[in-house]
Design a protein around this motif. Structure first.
Motif, PDB file in Angstrom:
ATOM      1  N   MET A   1       5.543  32.548  38.512  1.00 29.11           N
ATOM      2  CA  MET A   1       4.827  31.528  39.291  1.00 29.11           C
ATOM      3  C   MET A   1       4.592  30.292  38.429  1.00 29.11           C
ATOM      4  SD  MET A   1       3.106  30.968  42.260  1.00 29.11           S
ATOM      5  CE  MET A   1       1.845  29.856  42.859  1.00 29.11           C
ATOM      6  N   GLN A   2       5.135  29.163  38.857  1.00 26.40           N
ATOM      7  CA  GLN A   2       4.928  27.910  38.134  1.00 26.40           C
ATOM      8  C   GLN A   2       3.537  27.365  38.456  1.00 26.40           C
ATOM      9  OE1 GLN A   2       6.980  26.359  36.027  1.00 26.40           O
ATOM     10  NE2 GLN A   2       8.775  27.648  36.275  1.00 26.40           N
ATOM     11  N   ASP A   3       2.870  26.819  37.435  1.00 28.81           N
ATOM     12  CA  ASP A   3       1.572  26.199  37.693  1.00 28.81           C
ATOM     13  C   ASP A   3       1.405  24.991  36.781  1.00 28.81           C
ATOM     14  OD1 ASP A   3       0.675  27.096  35.153  1.00 28.81           O
ATOM     15  OD2 ASP A   3       0.072  29.011  36.014  1.00 28.81           O
ATOM     16  N   LEU A   4       0.261  24.340  36.908  1.00 31.96           N
ATOM     17  CA  LEU A   4       0.043  23.091  36.187  1.00 31.96           C
ATOM     18  C   LEU A   4      -0.125  23.277  34.688  1.00 31.96           C
ATOM     19  CD1 LEU A   4      -2.288  21.186  38.677  1.00 31.96           C
ATOM     20  CD2 LEU A   4       0.171  20.948  38.356  1.00 31.96           C
ATOM     21  N   SER A   5      -0.243  24.523  34.222  1.00 35.94           N
ATOM     22  CA  SER A   5      -0.375  24.759  32.787  1.00 35.94           C
ATOM     23  C   SER A   5       0.895  24.361  32.040  1.00 35.94           C
ATOM     24  CB  SER A   5      -0.704  26.222  32.504  1.00 35.94           C
ATOM     25  OG  SER A   5       0.354  27.072  32.915  1.00 35.94           O
ATOM     26  N   LYS A   6       2.010  24.193  32.770  1.00 33.07           N
ATOM     27  CA  LYS A   6       3.251  23.759  32.121  1.00 33.07           C
ATOM     28  C   LYS A   6       3.188  22.292  31.721  1.00 33.07           C
ATOM     29  CE  LYS A   6       7.116  23.523  34.503  1.00 33.07           C
ATOM     30  NZ  LYS A   6       7.756  22.213  34.351  1.00 33.07           N
ATOM     31  N   PHE A   7       2.190  21.573  32.226  1.00 34.53           N
ATOM     32  CA  PHE A   7       2.031  20.164  31.883  1.00 34.53           C
ATOM     33  C   PHE A   7       0.863  20.014  30.912  1.00 34.53           C
ATOM     34  CE2 PHE A   7       3.637  20.245  36.314  1.00 34.53           C
ATOM     35  CZ  PHE A   7       4.910  19.779  36.046  1.00 34.53           C
ATOM     36  N   GLN A   8       1.173  19.843  29.645  1.00 35.15           N
ATOM     37  CA  GLN A   8       0.151  19.728  28.616  1.00 35.15           C
ATOM     38  C   GLN A   8       0.109  18.340  27.983  1.00 35.15           C
ATOM     39  OE1 GLN A   8       0.683  22.893  25.745  1.00 35.15           O
ATOM     40  NE2 GLN A   8       1.171  24.386  27.334  1.00 35.15           N
ATOM     41  N   GLU A 214      15.523  30.601  59.695  1.00 35.32           N
ATOM     42  CA  GLU A 214      15.810  31.875  59.029  1.00 35.32           C
ATOM     43  C   GLU A 214      15.776  31.705  57.519  1.00 35.32           C
ATOM     44  OE1 GLU A 214      19.510  33.409  60.413  1.00 35.32           O
ATOM     45  OE2 GLU A 214      18.858  33.562  62.516  1.00 35.32           O
ATOM     46  N   GLN A 215      16.352  30.603  57.027  1.00 29.24           N
ATOM     47  CA  GLN A 215      16.322  30.321  55.594  1.00 29.24           C
ATOM     48  C   GLN A 215      14.891  30.123  55.108  1.00 29.24           C
ATOM     49  OE1 GLN A 215      19.312  26.960  55.781  1.00 29.24           O
ATOM     50  NE2 GLN A 215      20.023  27.961  53.920  1.00 29.24           N
ATOM     51  N   CYS A 216      14.089  29.500  55.963  1.00 28.97           N
ATOM     52  CA  CYS A 216      12.686  29.250  55.625  1.00 28.97           C
ATOM     53  C   CYS A 216      11.932  30.558  55.428  1.00 28.97           C
ATOM     54  CB  CYS A 216      12.035  28.420  56.723  1.00 28.97           C
ATOM     55  SG  CYS A 216      10.258  28.225  56.549  1.00 28.97           S
ATOM     56  N   SER A 221       9.257  34.169  51.711  1.00 24.51           N
ATOM     57  CA  SER A 221       9.021  35.594  51.434  1.00 24.51           C
ATOM     58  C   SER A 221       9.165  35.911  49.951  1.00 24.51           C
ATOM     59  CB  SER A 221      10.004  36.456  52.243  1.00 24.51           C
ATOM     60  OG  SER A 221      11.334  36.301  51.773  1.00 24.51           O
ATOM     61  N   GLN A 222       9.798  35.008  49.196  1.00 24.25           N
ATOM     62  CA  GLN A 222       9.992  35.220  47.760  1.00 24.25           C
ATOM     63  C   GLN A 222       8.775  34.830  46.936  1.00 24.25           C
ATOM     64  OE1 GLN A 222      13.437  32.828  46.898  1.00 24.25           O
ATOM     65  NE2 GLN A 222      14.825  34.111  48.094  1.00 24.25           N
ATOM     66  N   MET A 223       7.758  34.285  47.581  1.00 24.16           N
ATOM     67  CA  MET A 223       6.569  33.826  46.860  1.00 24.16           C
ATOM     68  C   MET A 223       5.326  34.555  47.338  1.00 24.16           C
ATOM     69  SD  MET A 223       7.162  29.694  46.675  1.00 24.16           S
ATOM     70  CE  MET A 223       7.998  29.551  48.251  1.00 24.16           C
ATOM     71  N   ASN A 224       4.350  34.634  46.454  1.00 22.92           N
ATOM     72  CA  ASN A 224       3.058  35.206  46.817  1.00 22.92           C
ATOM     73  C   ASN A 224       2.206  34.097  47.430  1.00 22.92           C
ATOM     74  OD1 ASN A 224       0.659  36.568  47.086  1.00 22.92           O
ATOM     75  ND2 ASN A 224       0.226  36.666  44.893  1.00 22.92           N
ATOM     76  N   LEU A 225       2.099  34.091  48.753  1.00 22.55           N
ATOM     77  CA  LEU A 225       1.379  33.033  49.458  1.00 22.55           C
ATOM     78  C   LEU A 225       0.036  33.501  50.008  1.00 22.55           C
ATOM     79  CD1 LEU A 225       4.396  31.424  51.365  1.00 22.55           C
ATOM     80  CD2 LEU A 225       3.357  30.682  49.217  1.00 22.55           C
ATOM     81  N   GLU A 226      -0.446  34.608  49.466  1.00 20.78           N
ATOM     82  CA  GLU A 226      -1.745  35.124  49.920  1.00 20.78           C
ATOM     83  C   GLU A 226      -2.845  34.099  49.625  1.00 20.78           C
ATOM     84  OE1 GLU A 226      -4.697  39.000  49.298  1.00 20.78           O
ATOM     85  OE2 GLU A 226      -2.732  38.906  48.303  1.00 20.78           O
ATOM     86  N   GLY A 227      -3.544  33.698  50.643  1.00 13.61           N
ATOM     87  CA  GLY A 227      -4.640  32.736  50.488  1.00 13.61           C
ATOM     88  C   GLY A 227      -4.191  31.291  50.416  1.00 13.61           C
ATOM     89  N   VAL A 228      -2.879  31.039  50.514  1.00 11.71           N
ATOM     90  CA  VAL A 228      -2.363  29.671  50.444  1.00 11.71           C
ATOM     91  C   VAL A 228      -2.313  29.063  51.841  1.00 11.71           C
ATOM     92  CG1 VAL A 228      -0.420  28.196  49.804  1.00 11.71           C
ATOM     93  CG2 VAL A 228      -0.972  30.195  48.410  1.00 11.71           C
TER      94      VAL A 228
END
Length: 308
Positions: A1-8, A214-216, A221-228
């Motif tokens: 999971m990419q997040d903003l911590s990659k930007f330092q 269908e592509q959508c 489905s490849q991401m954890n979108l719980e609570g998003v």
């Protein structure tokens, strides 16, 4: 999971024109929202040497050019930049070709994020934004001449690629940090040779819409979108170029930022920004554009070691 911590580490490119105020204010907002560790304000000038006649006449009374310019920058930065706690800030002036020096500085300082100004009305030559975006492994935010200093609504343009996934995950983290409304959109189009199928343009457009849905489903489905909380929409590309549709969608939705994942299937190609992003730069003059790159793919062992 990419997040903003990659930007330092963030670099803000200044050219000593009115555009700097927009950039500095925007940098203040981004530094806080992204929890940036270090901000470098950089100005590149053609030369740091005084003209010979000035040197001969006033040399003993003149301060070095770089120190003079740094003081000028400091005044504007102090007025418009609210430095977050525990964020290091440095002001640098270097001489040389603008694009080359910016790319060199970004590599030496292992910069993750570059802020570039995108001028429409203000005076000054500006920076070679497109060349810098193409030549750097850093992610880039293009800041227009607009008073957009908050993130209430962001739009991610996705094409269901791995880079779109990266951009969407970054957008999720921006939403978590800022509470921004998260929108995503896919631009689909009817293939040129649709007439050979015997179907009308409208009929084939419906087929393409079902295909992209269908592509959508597979993409999300490849991401954890719980609570998003997000809203995904589709747009039929009835413009000459997908970038036109992306911009029009962002403008109609009144978003504060458009986010794109960079193109490139290898670490070498990750330096490229792709035709859609490049065209969007030409079309979009009033919405900040965030081009997310997989910069870490291009980080050498030595560069990574310096970050420890």
């Amino acid at each position: 999971m990419q997040d903003l911590s990659k930007f330092q580490r963030m670099m803000v490119t200044l050219d000593l024109t009115e555009m700097d105020v927009y950039l500095i204010k925007y940098a203040s907002m981004i530094a806080k929202a992204f929890e940036i560790d270090a901000v470098y304000f950089l100005h590149v000038t053609t030369s740091l040497e005084l003209p010979e006649e000035i040197q001969e006449k006033y040399g003993n009374m003149m301060a070095p050019v770089d120190e003079t310019l740094e003081r000028e920058m400091q005044v504007v930065i102090d007025e418009y930049f609210e430095k977050p706690e525990n964020c290091d800030m440095q002001i640098k002036v270097q001489a040389g070709a603008v694009t080359d020096e910016i790319l060199k500085f970004a590599k030496v300082k292992v910069v993750d994020l570059i802020l570039l100004g995108r001028k429409e009305e203000l005076s000054g030559s500006g920076l070679h934004s497109k060349k810098i975006a193409k030549g750097s492994a850093s992610s880039v935010i293009f800041v227009p001449e607009e008073e957009k200093y908050e993130l209430k609504k962001i739009l991610v343009s996705i094409d269901y690629s791995e880079h779109s996934k990266m951009a969407f995950e970054i957008a999720i983290d921006i939403q978590k940090k800022t509470g921004a409304k998260l929108l995503s959109n896919n631009v689909y189009r009817v293939p040129v040779g649709f007439a050979k199928s015997g179907k009308s343009y409208e009929e084939f457009a419906e087929i393409m819409l079902e295909n992209t849905k269908e592509q959508c489903d597979k993409f999300f489905s490849q991401m954890n979108l719980e609570g998003v909380d997000y809203d995904h929409t589709y747009a039929l590309d009835d413009d000459p170029h997908p970038a036109d549709k992306i911009y029009r969608t962002g403008a109609e939705l009144d978003v504060d930022m458009i986010i794109l994942g960079s193109k490139g299937r290898s670490s070498a190609a990750a330096f490229l920004i792709g035709s859609v992003a490049e065209k969007l730069l030409m079309e979009d003059n009033d919405i900040p554009m965030f081009l997310v790159k997989k910069g870490n793919e291009n980080m050498s062992f030595l560069e990574a070691l310096f970050r420890l």
